[in-house]
Motif scaffolding. Structure first.
Motif, mmCIF file in Angstrom:
data_model
loop_
_atom_site.group_PDB
_atom_site.id
_atom_site.type_symbol
_atom_site.label_atom_id
_atom_site.label_comp_id
_atom_site.label_asym_id
_atom_site.label_seq_id
_atom_site.Cartn_x
_atom_site.Cartn_y
_atom_site.Cartn_z
ATOM 1 N N ARG A 252 0.830 -1.208 0.000
ATOM 2 C CA ARG A 252 0.000 0.000 0.000
ATOM 3 C C ARG A 252 0.863 1.256 0.000
ATOM 4 O O ARG A 252 0.585 2.219 -0.716
ATOM 5 N N GLU A 255 2.597 1.748 -3.373
ATOM 6 C CA GLU A 255 1.689 2.262 -4.405
ATOM 7 C C GLU A 255 1.358 3.732 -4.173
ATOM 8 O O GLU A 255 1.391 4.550 -5.098
ATOM 9 N N GLU A 256 1.064 4.071 -2.912
ATOM 10 C CA GLU A 256 0.652 5.444 -2.603
ATOM 11 C C GLU A 256 1.794 6.429 -2.811
ATOM 12 O O GLU A 256 1.571 7.585 -3.207
ATOM 13 N N SER A 258 4.528 6.002 -4.867
ATOM 14 C CA SER A 258 5.334 5.465 -5.967
ATOM 15 C C SER A 258 6.271 6.517 -6.548
ATOM 16 O O SER A 258 7.319 6.192 -7.110
#
Length: 469
Positions: A252, A255-256, A258
């Motif tokens: 998570r 991704e947040e 990146s």
């Protein structure tokens, strides 16, 4: 085989996740051997006319560990815990004389509660028990037990740093406090620097003699002392990193963020942790190295701590203000420089957060050890590890030499170290991490526990061995 009896200010359920370093380490020790864990329940007892005996000991079996707890009165909690332990000893041991409150009522309450602990513990002891007492809350407990006829082996481990002699001597009751340590058979400290400070104190203030084996002779007693740097269970923490919660957190965060490089601080909200100085260093990083604007984000977790102490309210307001100023001055619509979180994060999720971070900032002004530094190392991907920026004033710095060591009071120097960590080559990061990983495996929590208990075993029984209940 002797039973292990652990005594600490607070008792935690060994079957549940423990957040603090002391609780985690004690839990690991007891789960290996079984035994008794005695201390305060964390509850305040309601005063009644028939409460002069301070209430009963509550017993509970959890696996092979028996928990024994007592409640405290509001008066005892205020004087012993808030007043003396955290209003005198904590600030002085962390070099903050300006925050100490030397009220004589606090000292009286501290003695009273240690006497209460001894009175309630004594009937639970067996003649061959080995007693291991923990931390600054309970320094005089062995002396109280000895006065009641207890001759068992008793060891003590101080989880916080030892200040230099002149700072220690600022405590009005310092002679009594340090003399009470000579009721133990073995006293363990986090670092060699702490051993040196203690030895210098008793040599200068009590005329102690340093014997050839490193023991100290004073007050007609011989005390064995040593450095036993506390560690973590590396394999257990690595498993947490690879468990579902840890992996989910890592994915998570990756991704947040990146397009960002994460810098991470995980601390209790405490003035010893150097949080304002860390935020100032991050601001200096953005000012001096503008290429980090829009790409580097500091996530600072500051767990609530002792919120009924005034100095902590001041610190919280200061952190709110500093983080708000940086975000206001440097933030963009799609980027906030600082994510400041004033709440606890579940321990099972921390490894994923560590692994997603390019740099960990462990920059206390003074710390006994600091296990966050070791947890960060254990959680890293060895093929692409993050870098540890570590205060030279943390006990962990004695062994973790391959980290980037900084002076947290030096804002520019810390900013330069952060920039170096962010730009360090992969080969250098891999090599440094391998050395650090080897070190935390060598000095893990099992080494700490078995090493201390083996030394206590060899410290020898007193002539009056056996415990008179």
């Amino acid at each position: 085989m002797s039973r292990l009896v652990i005594v600490s200010n607070r008792v935690a359920d060994p079957g549940k996740a423990a957040a603090g370093g002391l609780a985690v380490a004690v839990k690991e020790s007891l789960q290996q051997t079984g035994g008794l864990w005695f201390g305060w329940s964390g509850k305040i007892r309601e005063e009644t006319p028939d409460s002069a005996d301070h209430g009963d000991v509550k017993l509970e079996a959890v696996g092979n560990v028996q928990l024994a707890t007592i409640d405290l009165s509001q008066q005892d909690y205020d004087a012993y815990y808030l007043g003396y332990a955290n209003g005198v000893l904590w600030p002085v041991f962390h070099y903050r004389l300006d925050l100490a409150n030397f009220d004589v009522q606090f000292a009286a309450g501290y003695r009273r509660v240690n006497r209460l602990f001894a009175h309630k513990l004594l009937p639970l002891l067996r003649p061959d028990d080995v007693i291991w007492i923990h931390d600054y809350h309970l320094i005089p407990l062995a002396a109280e037990l000895r006065a009641m006829g207890c001759g068992n082996r008793i060891g003590f481990f101080l989880h916080v740093p030892v200040p230099p002699p002149l700072i220690m001597a600022a405590i009005p009751e310092h002679e009594w406090l340090m003399r009470s340590l000579f009721a133990y058979d073995l006293v363990g400290f986090q670092s060699e620097a702490d051993v040196t400070h203690f030895a210098r104190y008793v040599e200068s203030e009590a005329g102690a003699e340093c014997l050839s084996d490193g023991s100290l002779r004073a007050f007609n007693r011989t005390l064995r002392v040593g450095a036993y740097p506390i560690g973590i269970d590396v394999d257990e923490f690595t498993k947490l990193a690879n468990a579902r919660d840890g992996v989910d957190m890592f994915l998570r965060m990756r991704e947040e963020y990146s397009r960002r490089r994460l810098l991470l601080g995980v601390d209790r909200l405490d003035y010893s942790k150097g949080l304002p100085q860390r935020v100032h260093a991050f601001r200096e990083l953005l000012a001096t190295y503008p290429e980090n604007r829009g790409s580097a984000t500091l996530i600072q977790i500051a767990s609530p701590s002792r919120e009924d102490v005034g100095a902590y309210d001041d610190l919280r307001r200061q952190m709110d203000s500093l983080c708000g100023e940086i975000n206001g001055d440097y933030g963009e619509l799609d980027w906030m420089p600082v994510r400041y979180i004033h709440r606890n994060v579940a321990r099972k999720r921390l490894p994923g957060l560590y692994r997603a971070s390019r740099v960990a900032l462990v920059t206390p002004l003074r710390d006994g050890m600091n296990l966050v530094a070791k947890e960060f190392i254990a959680a890293q991907d060895p093929a692409d590890p993050g870098m540890l920026v570590l205060s030279r004033f943390a006990g962990a710095a004695e062994h973790l030499k391959e980290a980037l060591l900084v002076n947290p009071y030096d804002t520019q120097g810390t900013a330069h170290a952060i920039q170096r960590a962010l730009t360090m080559s992969l080969d250098e990061r891999v090599n440094r991490h391998a050395a650090l990983m080897s070190r935390i495996r060598q000095f893990d929590v099992h080494w700490w526990s078995s090493g201390f208990l083996a030394a206590l075993e060899h410290a020898g029984l007193r002539e009056d061995a056996g415990c008179a209940a």
